[in-house]
Design an enzyme around this catalytic site. Structure first.
Site, short mmCIF file in Angstrom:
data_model
loop_
_atom_site.label_atom_id
_atom_site.label_comp_id
_atom_site.label_asym_id
_atom_site.label_seq_id
_atom_site.Cartn_x
_atom_site.Cartn_y
_atom_site.Cartn_z
CE LYS A 296 -4.03 0.33 1.01
NZ LYS A 296 -5.16 0.99 0.09
CG ASP B 79 -6.83 -1.38 -1.99
OD1 ASP B 79 -5.38 -1.28 -2.70
OD2 ASP B 79 -7.28 -0.20 -2.06
CG ASP C 14 -2.68 -13.63 8.43
OD1 ASP C 14 -3.20 -14.85 8.08
OD2 ASP C 14 -2.83 -13.39 9.58
CG ASP D 259 -6.63 -17.47 5.64
OD1 ASP D 259 -5.79 -18.12 5.51
OD2 ASP D 259 -7.12 -17.40 6.82
#
Ligand code: NAD
Length: 371
Positions: free
Chosen positions: A193, A226, A250, A254
Site C-alpha cells: 500500500k 486492496d 495472511d 486465506d
C-alpha cells in the site's frame, strides 16, 4: 545418488493418519530408486508434551536443522487445552519456525479441474487455477515494536501496532518470489500500500531494485494490496506468484485458499535463508489444516494436503520438480476418477477413507512413473 535427509513430524490428531499416506508415496519413490532417503521421525505438539513435557525436544529441533526438508502433520487438540501457555502444542511449531528462521511462507492455490465446482467462484474462473502466494512471515506489523495498549489521561485507551520492514527483509523475500517464478510461470506481482504507507513505499522500491539485480528475466508487476484482493476474486488466473508482507499475505492467502474448495486440499511451505555454502534452504512443509480433533482416529481425514506438501518438498528442497509434477498429476487423476474423502464428497462420487485415498494416489503415481 545423493541421500536426502527427511524429518517427519506427524504431530497430533489426524497428523499421524495423513503422514502415514506420505510414507506410502515415499515408499514408491524409494522402490523405484528415484531418490535415496534417510528418513527420521520425531514428536511435535501435544504428543511431544506428553513424552518430554514440552512441545518439541531440543533433539527434534537439531534434527530439523540437519534435514533437507521437514514434513509436519498438525499439532493441537482439546487434550492439551489446560497446558501452560509456553508448552501448548503450537509452541512446537512456532519454535521450529523461529529456530530455522523460516521467513518465507508459500501457499499455493491450485484448483484441480475435478474440484472446480466446490469453489465459491464460477467454474470458469477457477478451473486450472495455479497461483502461489509468497508471504513474509517473520517481520511487519505482527512483530514490530512498540506494540502496546496504554491508558490515556481522559480514561480512554490507545492501542499501537508498528509496521516495520528493513531492506534486507524485503530483498530476501523478493528473491524467493523471483526464484519460484522461474520454476513456474515466470511472473511476479508484488502487493503493498505505497499510496498510504511508508513501509509500502520501501517495499515497492526494494522489490524493484532486487528485480533489477539479476531477475530481469522474470516479469514483475506492482499492485496495491486492496486492488489485488479484488482481482483475486474477479480473475484469479491472471496471477502466477504474488509476493507480499506478513499482514496482507495472511489475509490474501486465506482468500486465495478458499478459491479452491476444501481445507483438506491445501499444502504450504515455509523457507529460510539460502546456505551460502550448500545453496540449500531450511524448509518446513505442512498442510494448512489443523489436527481436526472432530475426525481424528476415524480414518476419514483427507491426506491430499499432506501429500501435496510432499510434492512441494520434492520441488523446492529436493531438486525433483518433475517428480513433484508427476505426484500432482497423480492427485489430479485420482480426483478425476471420482475418489473423494468426506470433506470433498459430492453426490455420485466414490467415498473413501484416508488409507484408500493414499493407496489410490500411490498407485496412480506408480503408474504415471512407469508410463
Ligand atoms: P482444523 O483445520 O483442524 O479443522 C477445521 C475443520 O476442517 C474440522 O471440521 C475438520 O474436521 C476439517 N478438516 C481439517 N483438515 C481436514 C482434512 N485433512 N480432512 C478432512 N477434514 C479436515 O482447525 P480447527 O478445528 O480450528 O483446529 C483444531 C486443532 O488444530 C486446534 O487445536 C488448533 O489449534 C490446531 N491447528 C493446528 C494447525 C497446525 O498444526 N498448523 C493449524 C490450525 C489449527
Amino acid at each position: 545418488m545423493a541421500t536426502h535427509k527427511l524429518l517427519l513430524l506427524p504431530g497430533d490428531g489426524i497428523g499421524p493418519e495423513v503422514m502415514a499416506e506420505v510414507r506410502r508415496v515415499l515408499a514408491v519413490i524409494e522402490r523405484k530408486g528415484l531418490i535415496a532417503f534417510e528418513i527420521d521421525e520425531d514428536l511435535v505438539g501435544g504428543s511431544a508434551y506428553d513424552v518430554h513435557g514440552k512441545a518439541i525436544s531440543d533433539e527434534a529441533v537439531a534434527k530439523a536443522h540437519a534435514a533437507d526438508a521437514v514434513l509436519l502433520g498438525a499439532v493441537g487438540g482439546p487434550k492439551w487445552d489446560g497446558v501452560a501457555y509456553e508448552h501448548r502444542p503450537e509452541a512446537g511449531l512456532l519454535r521450529l519456525r523461529k529456530d530455522l528462521e523460516l521467513f518465507a511462507n508459500l501457499r499455493p492455490a491450485i484448483c484441480y479441474p475435478a474440484l472446480a465446482d466446490a469453489s465459491a467462484l464460477k467454474r470458469e474462473l477457477v478451473d486450472g487455477l495455479d497461483l502461489m502466494i509468497v508471504r513474509e512471515l517473520t517481520g511487519g506489523v505482527y512483530f514490530g515494536e512498540p506494540k502496546e495498549i496504554t491508558d490515556l489521561p481522559n480514561g480512554q485507551k490507545r492501542a499501537v501496532d508498528t509496521q516495520v520492514y528493513e531492506t534486507y527483509e524485503i530483498e530476501r523475500i523478493a528473491e524467493v518470489a523471483f526464484e519460484l517464478a522461474r520454476v513456474r510461470g515466470n511472473r511476479v506481482t508484488s502487493a503493498e500500500k505505497r499510496n498510504v504507507m511508508k513501509s509500502g513505499l520501501l517495499w515497492n522500491q526494494v522489490v524493484t531494485a532486487t528485480h533489477a539485480q539479476g531477475y530481469e528475466d522474470v516479469k514483475l508487476d506492482h499492485m496495491l494490496a486492496d486492488a489485488l484482493g479484488m482481482q483475486l476474486v474477479r480473475a484469479p488466473k491472471q496471477f502466477d506468484v504474488i509476493v507480499t508482507d506478513n499482514l496482507f499475505g495472511d489475509i490474501l492467502s486465506d482468500v486465495a485458499s478458499m478459491l479452491t474448495g476444501s481445507l483438506g486440499m491445501l499444502p504450504s511451505a515455509s523457507l529460510g535463508a539460502e546456505d551460502p555454502v550448500t545453496g540449500k534452504r531450511k524448509a518446513l512443509y505442512e498442510p494448512v489444516h489443523g489436527s481436526a480433533p472432530d475426525i481424528a482416529g476415524k480414518g476419514v481425514a483427507n491426506p491430499l494436503a499432506m501429500i501435496a506438501s510432499l510434492a512441494m518438498a520434492l520441488k523446492y528442497s529436493l531438486g525433483k520438480p518433475d517428480l513433484a509434477d508427476t505426484l500432482d498429476r497423480a492427485i489430479a487423476a485420482v480426483l478425476a476418477n471420482g475418489y473423494r474423502t468426506g470433506d470433498i464428497y459430492v453426490e455420485g462420487a466414490k467415498r473413501v477413507g484416508t488409507a484408500e485415498m493414499g493407496e489410490a494416489v500411490a498407485a496412480a503415481f506408480d503408474k504415471l512413473l512407469a508410463a
